[in-house]
Design a protein around this motif. Structure first.
Motif, PDB file in Angstrom:
ATOM      1  N   THR A 168      17.149   0.943   3.564  1.00 42.50           N
ATOM      2  CA  THR A 168      16.651  -0.375   3.967  1.00 42.50           C
ATOM      3  C   THR A 168      17.575  -1.475   3.444  1.00 42.50           C
ATOM      4  O   THR A 168      17.935  -2.417   4.162  1.00 42.50           O
ATOM      5  CB  THR A 168      15.215  -0.590   3.441  1.00 42.50           C
ATOM      6  N   ALA A 169      17.989  -1.350   2.193  1.00 38.88           N
ATOM      7  CA  ALA A 169      18.848  -2.375   1.587  1.00 38.88           C
ATOM      8  C   ALA A 169      20.200  -2.447   2.285  1.00 38.88           C
ATOM      9  O   ALA A 169      20.722  -3.533   2.558  1.00 38.88           O
ATOM     10  CB  ALA A 169      19.024  -2.089   0.097  1.00 38.88           C
ATOM     11  N   VAL A 223      15.119  -8.925  18.651  1.00 38.70           N
ATOM     12  CA  VAL A 223      14.045  -8.034  19.122  1.00 38.70           C
ATOM     13  C   VAL A 223      14.111  -6.723  18.350  1.00 38.70           C
ATOM     14  O   VAL A 223      15.144  -6.034  18.369  1.00 38.70           O
ATOM     15  CB  VAL A 223      14.162  -7.744  20.633  1.00 38.70           C
ATOM     16  N   VAL A 224      13.023  -6.393  17.663  1.00 37.50           N
ATOM     17  CA  VAL A 224      12.930  -5.095  16.977  1.00 37.50           C
ATOM     18  C   VAL A 224      11.802  -4.288  17.618  1.00 37.50           C
ATOM     19  O   VAL A 224      10.849  -4.858  18.162  1.00 37.50           O
ATOM     20  CB  VAL A 224      12.678  -5.243  15.456  1.00 37.50           C
ATOM     21  N   VAL A 225      11.911  -2.965  17.560  1.00 34.13           N
ATOM     22  CA  VAL A 225      10.907  -2.092  18.189  1.00 34.13           C
ATOM     23  C   VAL A 225      10.402  -1.052  17.188  1.00 34.13           C
ATOM     24  O   VAL A 225      11.135  -0.642  16.279  1.00 34.13           O
ATOM     25  CB  VAL A 225      11.494  -1.346  19.417  1.00 34.13           C
ATOM     26  N   GLY A 226       9.149  -0.640  17.365  1.00 34.01           N
ATOM     27  CA  GLY A 226       8.629   0.503  16.609  1.00 34.01           C
ATOM     28  C   GLY A 226       8.406   0.210  15.139  1.00 34.01           C
ATOM     29  O   GLY A 226       8.076  -0.924  14.758  1.00 34.01           O
ATOM     30  N   ASP A 227       8.602   1.222  14.311  1.00 31.74           N
ATOM     31  CA  ASP A 227       8.139   1.141  12.920  1.00 31.74           C
ATOM     32  C   ASP A 227       9.057   1.862  11.934  1.00 31.74           C
ATOM     33  O   ASP A 227       8.610   2.307  10.885  1.00 31.74           O
ATOM     34  CB  ASP A 227       6.735   1.731  12.827  1.00 31.74           C
ATOM     35  N   VAL A 228      10.321   1.992  12.281  1.00 32.77           N
ATOM     36  CA  VAL A 228      11.216   2.725  11.368  1.00 32.77           C
ATOM     37  C   VAL A 228      11.832   1.758  10.352  1.00 32.77           C
ATOM     38  O   VAL A 228      11.643   0.547  10.435  1.00 32.77           O
ATOM     39  CB  VAL A 228      12.298   3.505  12.153  1.00 32.77           C
ATOM     40  N   LEU A 255      -0.051  -1.715  15.670  1.00 32.77           N
ATOM     41  CA  LEU A 255      -0.571  -0.354  15.491  1.00 32.77           C
ATOM     42  C   LEU A 255      -0.812  -0.117  13.993  1.00 32.77           C
ATOM     43  O   LEU A 255       0.015  -0.462  13.164  1.00 32.77           O
ATOM     44  CB  LEU A 255       0.406   0.680  16.048  1.00 32.77           C
ATOM     45  N   ARG A 256      -1.950   0.475  13.669  1.00 35.57           N
ATOM     46  CA  ARG A 256      -2.286   0.715  12.257  1.00 35.57           C
ATOM     47  C   ARG A 256      -2.948   2.082  12.091  1.00 35.57           C
ATOM     48  O   ARG A 256      -3.965   2.355  12.742  1.00 35.57           O
ATOM     49  CB  ARG A 256      -3.274  -0.349  11.741  1.00 35.57           C
ATOM     50  N   SER A 257      -2.399   2.882  11.172  1.00 28.35           N
ATOM     51  CA  SER A 257      -3.070   4.126  10.806  1.00 28.35           C
ATOM     52  C   SER A 257      -4.001   3.899   9.620  1.00 28.35           C
ATOM     53  O   SER A 257      -4.800   4.746   9.286  1.00 28.35           O
ATOM     54  CB  SER A 257      -2.027   5.188  10.427  1.00 28.35           C
ATOM     55  N   PHE A 258      -3.836   2.737   8.959  1.00 26.81           N
ATOM     56  CA  PHE A 258      -4.554   2.403   7.719  1.00 26.81           C
ATOM     57  C   PHE A 258      -4.266   3.426   6.628  1.00 26.81           C
ATOM     58  O   PHE A 258      -5.082   3.666   5.762  1.00 26.81           O
ATOM     59  CB  PHE A 258      -6.058   2.235   7.975  1.00 26.81           C
ATOM     60  N   GLU A 262       5.979   4.411   7.712  1.00 24.88           N
ATOM     61  CA  GLU A 262       5.920   3.610   8.943  1.00 24.88           C
ATOM     62  C   GLU A 262       4.819   2.558   8.868  1.00 24.88           C
ATOM     63  O   GLU A 262       4.944   1.490   9.458  1.00 24.88           O
ATOM     64  CB  GLU A 262       5.673   4.512  10.159  1.00 24.88           C
ATOM     65  N   GLU A 263       3.709   2.867   8.171  1.00 24.48           N
ATOM     66  CA  GLU A 263       2.618   1.905   8.107  1.00 24.48           C
ATOM     67  C   GLU A 263       3.057   0.658   7.336  1.00 24.48           C
ATOM     68  O   GLU A 263       2.755  -0.469   7.725  1.00 24.48           O
ATOM     69  CB  GLU A 263       1.386   2.554   7.450  1.00 24.48           C
ATOM     70  N   VAL A 264       3.780   0.876   6.264  1.00 26.85           N
ATOM     71  CA  VAL A 264       4.308  -0.263   5.492  1.00 26.85           C
ATOM     72  C   VAL A 264       5.253  -1.071   6.385  1.00 26.85           C
ATOM     73  O   VAL A 264       5.192  -2.303   6.438  1.00 26.85           O
ATOM     74  CB  VAL A 264       5.030   0.250   4.222  1.00 26.85           C
ATOM     75  N   ASN A 265       6.112  -0.368   7.108  1.00 26.01           N
ATOM     76  CA  ASN A 265       7.050  -1.065   7.999  1.00 26.01           C
ATOM     77  C   ASN A 265       6.311  -1.884   9.062  1.00 26.01           C
ATOM     78  O   ASN A 265       6.701  -3.002   9.384  1.00 26.01           O
ATOM     79  CB  ASN A 265       7.974  -0.049   8.685  1.00 26.01           C
ATOM     80  N   ARG A 266       5.233  -1.330   9.598  1.00 30.08           N
ATOM     81  CA  ARG A 266       4.492  -2.041  10.664  1.00 30.08           C
ATOM     82  C   ARG A 266       3.846  -3.317  10.138  1.00 30.08           C
ATOM     83  O   ARG A 266       3.957  -4.384  10.744  1.00 30.08           O
ATOM     84  CB  ARG A 266       3.356  -1.149  11.194  1.00 30.08           C
TER      85      ARG A 266
END
Ligand code: UD1
Length: 374
Positions: free
Chosen positions: A73-74, A93-98, A122-125, A131-135
Motif C-alpha cells: 500500500t505504501a 476513478v478507482v474500482v473494487g476493493d483491493v 459493499l460491506r461484509s461487516f 478488502e473490507e477495510v479497503n472498502r
C-alpha cells in the motif's frame, strides 16, 4: 483535463474495461488515461486479461509487485503521487476493493482531487478481511460512489455519506460478462490446451468449478487441508476443475498438500484468462468459490454458486441470485453440494445488471465534472 483510471489486481481489469470504453465513446469523448499499480503482474494474472478485454496498455505502470499489506500500500501511494501531479486529471476513478484501490484513492483525496469509486458500499461487516477495510476507507474519501445493488446504497447512508454522492448504477462486471459471453472459450478446449483429456468433464454428471484464494481459507494449513479433503470427497461424485491462484498454489506446496490434489477427478489448472474462466463458469453444474466477483457472475449466468465464506458483501446474490453462503465447514459444504446437485438453483438477475452500468457511470461522471468546471 481528463479522467485517470486505476487498476491493480485481476478483478479490477474487467471492471475498468467498460468504464474506459464508455468514456472514450462518449458523445463528447473524455480524455482517459490508465495507471496499473503492478499489484498483479504475471502473464496469467494480468496480460491475458488486458488482451482479452481489449484494455489499452497502461499509460503508466507503477511496478509495485507483491509485498505485505503495509509495504504494498505504501509503495503504491509513494509512486502514484508524482504520477497524479504530472497527469493532473479532473478525477481519479478507482474500482473494487483491493490494496491498489485504497492506496490511490487516499493519495488523490489528500491531493484535493476528485475520486470516483466504482463498486462502492459493499460491506461484509467482517473487518478481518483486508478488502473490507479497503472498502470502508475508500468510500469515506470518495466524492462519487457508484453502487451495484440497493443494499450498498443503504450501507453508505448508514455511514453518513450524503445522498448526492451516491448513485445506484448497476454492475460493470456484468457489463463485461454480457459483452464477452459469446466469446467464452469452451471448457473442453481449455482443458485440452493444458494437457488434460476433456473426457474428464464430458460425463453426464458434468463438472464443478472451484476457486480458492482468500487468506481465511488458504493461509492456515489446517483449514486448507480440510477444504481440499472435502473437495476430494466431492470429486468422487462430480469431477472438479480447479484453476489455482498463485497465493493458493504457494500455500498448497508449503503445506505439502500437492498429493491430496492428485486425485484423477480434480483437474488442477494454472490461473486462467477471462474468457477461459467465463467458459468454465457458464457450463459448470455448480461453482464453489470464495471470490467476490464470481458470486455475481454466477447470478448473472444462472449457475448455482456455493460460497466458501462465512459472509458476503454482495447479499443480492443470495436474496435474488443463485448464491448460498456455507463457510468452510465440511458438513455444511457437503449438504449444500448435495442440495444443489439434486435441485439446481433458481435465481433472478438483479435490476440494472443489464450491460449498461458503465454508460450510467459515464453520464453521472461527465455531468458532475461539467458542473464543477462551470
Ligand atoms: C488480491 C486482492 C483480493 C483479490 C485478489 C484477486 C488485496 C488485499 N487483495 O489478493 O482482494 O480478490 O487479488 O486475485 O488487494 N502473486 C503472483 N503473481 C501475481 C500477483 C501475485 O504470483 O501477478 C502471488 C504472490 O506470491 C503474492 C500473492 O500472490 O504474494 C498474493 O498477491 P496479492 O496481490 O498480495 O494478493 P491476492 O491474494 O492476489
Amino acid at each position: 483535463r481528463g479522467v485517470l483510471c486505476v487498476v491493480g489486481a485481476r478483478p479490477n481489469f474487467m471492471k475498468i474495461a467498460p468504464v474506459m470504453r464508455a468514456l472514450r465513446e462518449a458523445p463528447e469523448p473524455v480524455r482517459v488515461r490508465l495507471v496499473h499499480t503492478g499489484q498483479h503482474y504475471d502473464e496469467a494474472m494480468k496480460d491475458a486479461f488486458f488482451r482479452q478485454l481489449g484494455l489499452p496498455e497502461p499509460d503508466v505502470d507503477l511496478g509495485v509487485g507483491s509485498a505485505s499489506h503495509a509495504v504494498q500500500t505504501a509503495q503504491i501511494m509513494e509512486r502514484f503521487e508524482p504520477v497524479l501531479e504530472r497527469e493532473d486529471p479532473a478525477c481519479v476513478v478507482v474500482v473494487g476493493d483491493v490494496n491498489s484501490t485504497l492506496a490511490c484513492a487516499l493519495v488523490a483525496a489528500k491531493a484535493g482531487r476528485a475520486v470516483a469509486h466504482v463498486e462502492a458500499g459493499l460491506r461484509s461487516f467482517d473487518r478481518t478481511m483486508p478488502e473490507e477495510v479497503n472498502r470502508v476507507l475508500t468510500d469515506q474519501v470518495a466524492d462519487l460512489l457508484f453502487c451495484t445493488e440497493p443494499r450498498a446504497v443503504e450501507n453508505l447512508r448508514g455511514e453518513g455519506i450524503e445522498e448526492g454522492r451516491i448513485h445506484l448504477v448497476g454492475n460493470v462486471m456484468i457489463d463485461t460478462l454480457l459483452r464477452h459471453r459469446e466469446l467464452a472459450v469452451p471448457p473442453a478446449r481449455t482443458l485440452a490446451r493444458h494437457g488434460v483429456d476433456p473426457a474428464v468433464i464430458e460425463g453426464a454428471e458434468g463438472y464443478i468449478l472451484l476457486t480458492l484464494h482468500r487468506p481465511a481459507n488458504v493461509d492456515d494449513p489446517a483449514v486448507l487441508r480440510r477444504l481440499i479433503k472435502t473437495v476430494r470427497g466431492i470429486s468422487d461424485a462430480v469431477p472438479v476443475v480447479f484453476p489455482v491462484h498463485p497465493r493458493t498454489a504457494a500455500r498448497i506446496e508449503a503445506a505439502g498438500l500437492g498429493d491430496l490434489m492428485g486425485a484423477r477427478r480434480i483437474v488442477r489448472l494454472p490461473p486462467l484468462g477471462y474468457l477461459e474462466t467465463l467458459g468454465l463458469m457458464a457450463e459448470a453444474r455448480l461453482v464453489m468459490t470464495d471470490s467476490g466477483g464470481m458470486q455475481e457472475e454466477t447470478t448473472a449466468l444462472g449457475v448455482p454458486c456455493i460460497t466458501l465464506r462465512e459472509n458476503t458483501e454482495r447479499p443480492i446474490t443470495v436474496e435474488q441470485g443463485t448464491n448460498r453462503i456455507v463457510g468452510s465447514d465440511p458438513n455444511r459444504i457437503l449438504a449444500a453440494v448435495d442440495h444443489v446437485l439434486a435441485n439446481g438453483a433458481q435465481g433472478r438477475v438483479p435490476q440494472l445488471w443489464d450491460g449498461r452500468a458503465a454508460e450510467r457511470i459515464r453520464d453521472v461522471l461527465v455531468s458532475w465534472l461539467n458542473g464543477r468546471a462551470g
